[in-house]
Design a protein around this motif. Structure first.
Motif, short mmCIF file in Angstrom:
data_model
loop_
_atom_site.label_atom_id
_atom_site.label_comp_id
_atom_site.label_asym_id
_atom_site.label_seq_id
_atom_site.Cartn_x
_atom_site.Cartn_y
_atom_site.Cartn_z
N MET A 271 0.84 -1.21 0.00
CA MET A 271 0.00 0.00 0.00
C MET A 271 0.87 1.25 0.00
N LYS A 272 1.90 1.22 0.85
CA LYS A 272 2.77 2.40 0.97
C LYS A 272 3.57 2.62 -0.30
N GLU A 273 4.05 1.51 -0.89
CA GLU A 273 4.78 1.63 -2.17
C GLU A 273 3.92 2.30 -3.24
N LEU A 274 2.62 2.05 -3.17
CA LEU A 274 1.70 2.63 -4.16
C LEU A 274 1.27 4.05 -3.79
N GLY A 275 1.81 4.55 -2.69
CA GLY A 275 1.54 5.93 -2.31
C GLY A 275 0.27 6.11 -1.51
N LEU A 276 -0.30 5.01 -1.00
CA LEU A 276 -1.54 5.14 -0.22
C LEU A 276 -1.22 5.60 1.20
N ALA A 277 -2.10 6.42 1.76
CA ALA A 277 -1.97 6.82 3.16
C ALA A 277 -2.72 5.77 3.99
N VAL A 278 -1.97 5.07 4.85
CA VAL A 278 -2.53 3.90 5.55
C VAL A 278 -2.98 4.27 6.95
N THR A 279 -4.23 3.91 7.28
CA THR A 279 -4.71 4.08 8.66
C THR A 279 -5.23 2.74 9.17
N VAL A 280 -5.09 2.54 10.49
CA VAL A 280 -5.49 1.28 11.12
C VAL A 280 -6.35 1.62 12.33
N ASP A 281 -7.48 0.92 12.50
CA ASP A 281 -8.34 1.23 13.65
C ASP A 281 -8.13 0.26 14.81
N ALA A 282 -8.94 0.40 15.83
CA ALA A 282 -8.73 -0.32 17.09
C ALA A 282 -8.89 -1.84 17.00
N VAL A 283 -9.52 -2.34 15.94
CA VAL A 283 -9.55 -3.80 15.76
C VAL A 283 -8.66 -4.24 14.60
N GLY A 284 -7.88 -3.31 14.07
CA GLY A 284 -6.93 -3.69 13.03
C GLY A 284 -7.46 -3.57 11.61
N ASN A 285 -8.67 -3.03 11.45
CA ASN A 285 -9.14 -2.75 10.09
C ASN A 285 -8.17 -1.76 9.46
N THR A 286 -7.75 -2.02 8.23
CA THR A 286 -6.68 -1.23 7.62
C THR A 286 -7.18 -0.63 6.30
N VAL A 287 -6.99 0.68 6.15
CA VAL A 287 -7.47 1.38 4.96
C VAL A 287 -6.30 2.14 4.33
N GLY A 288 -6.09 1.92 3.04
CA GLY A 288 -5.10 2.69 2.28
C GLY A 288 -5.84 3.67 1.38
N LEU A 289 -5.51 4.95 1.53
CA LEU A 289 -6.29 5.99 0.85
C LEU A 289 -5.48 6.66 -0.25
N ARG A 290 -6.10 6.78 -1.43
CA ARG A 290 -5.51 7.53 -2.55
C ARG A 290 -6.33 8.78 -2.74
N LYS A 291 -5.67 9.91 -2.66
CA LYS A 291 -6.37 11.20 -2.73
C LYS A 291 -7.13 11.35 -4.04
N GLY A 292 -8.28 12.04 -3.99
CA GLY A 292 -8.97 12.43 -5.20
C GLY A 292 -8.66 13.88 -5.52
N SER A 293 -9.13 14.36 -6.65
CA SER A 293 -8.91 15.78 -6.95
C SER A 293 -9.81 16.63 -6.06
N GLU A 294 -10.86 16.01 -5.51
CA GLU A 294 -11.69 16.67 -4.50
C GLU A 294 -11.67 15.85 -3.22
N ASP A 295 -11.94 16.50 -2.10
CA ASP A 295 -12.06 15.76 -0.84
C ASP A 295 -13.44 15.13 -0.78
N GLY A 296 -13.65 14.30 0.22
CA GLY A 296 -14.97 13.68 0.39
C GLY A 296 -14.82 12.21 0.66
N PRO A 297 -15.95 11.53 0.90
CA PRO A 297 -15.89 10.10 1.21
C PRO A 297 -15.32 9.31 0.02
N PRO A 298 -14.47 8.34 0.30
CA PRO A 298 -13.83 7.59 -0.78
C PRO A 298 -14.74 6.52 -1.37
N VAL A 299 -14.43 6.12 -2.56
CA VAL A 299 -14.95 4.89 -3.14
C VAL A 299 -14.01 3.79 -2.67
N MET A 300 -14.57 2.76 -2.06
CA MET A 300 -13.72 1.76 -1.40
C MET A 300 -13.81 0.38 -2.05
#
Ligand code: GLV
Ligand code: MN
Ligand code: MN
Length: 409
Positions: A50-79
């Motif tokens: 994920m990091k190699e691909l430039g995604l910003a990685v976040t992990v929550d309290a049970v270990g769910n892991t999300v890699g985010l790729r910015k859009g040209s606009e902010d807002g909820p992602p397509v997952m």
């Protein structure tokens, strides 16, 4: 031009094989039970990609892991998402495909220099399988706020360790908040895990929904006694009642017919000795149906039978719900888009329900969600022989790519 964009099928197969090396079983297949050391190593590999691909990685309290790729606009992602835990006798495709195909989509966009309007996210959820800790889909239930974190953390697994202890030991948890997801739409590519697509010659399944799931644990308590000296009429045999429940579950599914399935997948006898009447049995029954009313009838009949047979044998019965999910219907517009994109790709596509539980069924409660299926060779899954041909994997990933692109514009 965007419709001509393609994922790299070879790299997708390579990533699946690399992840499959972690927790590989000697004769083939995988064991990466949720929050085990193997799961931890699998996570490290995928997060590294994920990091190699430039995604910003976040992990929550049970270990769910999300890699985010910015859009040209902010807002909820397509997952795009799924899971990378496996059952103890699993394969390399169940769950892993949806996550790694999501990474391929990101790679294809990066390589083509395409920025989407909405952000794109690739996620993997903790303990989708439910093999070690119940219920299944545990991570996505916490992610969507359907299951309280405190309850999950104190849940004991089949080996006695709690989710909280396993998270601490493996350092799989992170600080990201759970329970308030903002997701524009969720798409999960997955192997069918059943025989329909292959048998009927379809390359892609447009999944209409997930059938209802009911997991019950029965604890039967009788009396241990000598196998030679105890007359049959004087026994309180927990093993007999367990066998009657198992046989009834099969008969019930056959009688209801249609989409009803029933499985007794786990049973432990105590003291489990050749010449001792079984004192105690702990067993599970997995009932599933696409129709909630029929599923409830099946539950009622099974529970009544268990009470009746236990009473007849002088055995007590306790029941514990391990998991219960009503059937889920996916977003009809998204299902139609999966169908249309697959056709446009020249792929044979049919609609079908999912027999297995999936994180998409949980995400459907908080955003439009859908799934794309590709064939499973021989319809085999939750088995070390699970296999999907590289061409089918790539086809599914290309449908995923196009649908994510559409949704992100
Ligand atoms: C999860 O894989 C389930 O459907 O049992
Ligand atoms: Mn799965
Ligand atoms: Mn599975």
């Amino acid at each position: 031009m965007r419709n001509n964009l393609r994922i790299n099928g070879e790299r997708l197969s390579w990533r699946l094989a690399e992840l499959g090396r972690i927790g590989a079983l000697p004769g083939g297949g995988n064991c990466r039970l949720a929050l085990s050391d193997e799961d931890r190593r699998g996570r490290e590999l995928v997060v590294g990609w994920m990091k190699e691909l430039g995604l910003a990685v976040t992990v929550d309290a049970v270990g769910n892991t999300v890699g985010l790729r910015k859009g040209s606009e902010d807002g909820p992602p397509v997952m795009a998402g799924s899971h990378i835990d496996t059952v103890a006798t699993g394969g390399a495709y169940d769950g892993n495909l949806g996550v790694l195909a999501g990474l391929e989509v990101v790679a294809a966009l990066n390589e083509a220099g395409i920025a989407t309007r909405r952000p794109l996210a690739v996620a993997f959820f903790t303990n989708e399988e439910g093999a070690r800790f119940q219920p299944d889909m545990m991570g996505s239930l916490v992610f969507t706020g359907a299951l309280p974190l405190a309850e999950v953390l104190s849940t004991k697994g089949i080996d006695g360790e709690t989710v909280g202890e396993a998270l601490a030991r493996t350092a799989c948890a992170g600080p990201a908040p759970a329970g308030r997801p903002e997701v524009h739409a969720y798409v999960e590519l997955h192997v069918e895990q059943g025989p329909v697509l292959e048998a009927e010659g379809f390359a892609v399944g447009a999944v209409e929904g997930v059938q209802g799931i009911s997991w019950t644990e029965f604890t039967l308590a009788g009396q241990a006694n000598h196998a030679g000296t105890t007359p049959m009429r004087m026994r309180h045999d927990a093993g007999l009642v367990a066998a009657e429940i198992a046989v009834f579950a099969r008969a019930l599914a056959r009688e209801i017919d249609g989409n009803q399935v029933a499985t007794v997948g786990a049973m432990t006898l105590h003291p489990n000795l050749v010449n001792v009447v079984a004192e105690r049995v702990v067993m599970t029954v997995d009932l599933r149906n696409t129709d909630e009313a029929i599923l409830q009838q099946a539950e009622h009949r099974l529970f009544a039978l268990a009470e009746e047979r236990a009473a007849a044998e002088g055995v007590t019965v306790e029941r514990r719900c391990l998991a219960r999910f009503a059937p889920v219907a996916f977003d009809p517009r998204l299902v139609a888009r999966v169908e249309a994109i697959a056709r446009d790709e020249g792929l044979m596509v049919r609609r079908l329900p999912s027999g297995a539980g999936h994180d998409a069924g949980i995400m459907a409660a908080v955003c439009p969600a859908c799934m794309i299926f590709v064939p499973s060779a021989g319809g085999i899954s939750h088995n070390v022989r699970e296999y999907t041909a590289p061409e089918d994997l790539a086809n599914g990933a290309n449908v995923l790519l196009r649908l994510l692109l559409e949704l992100a514009e």
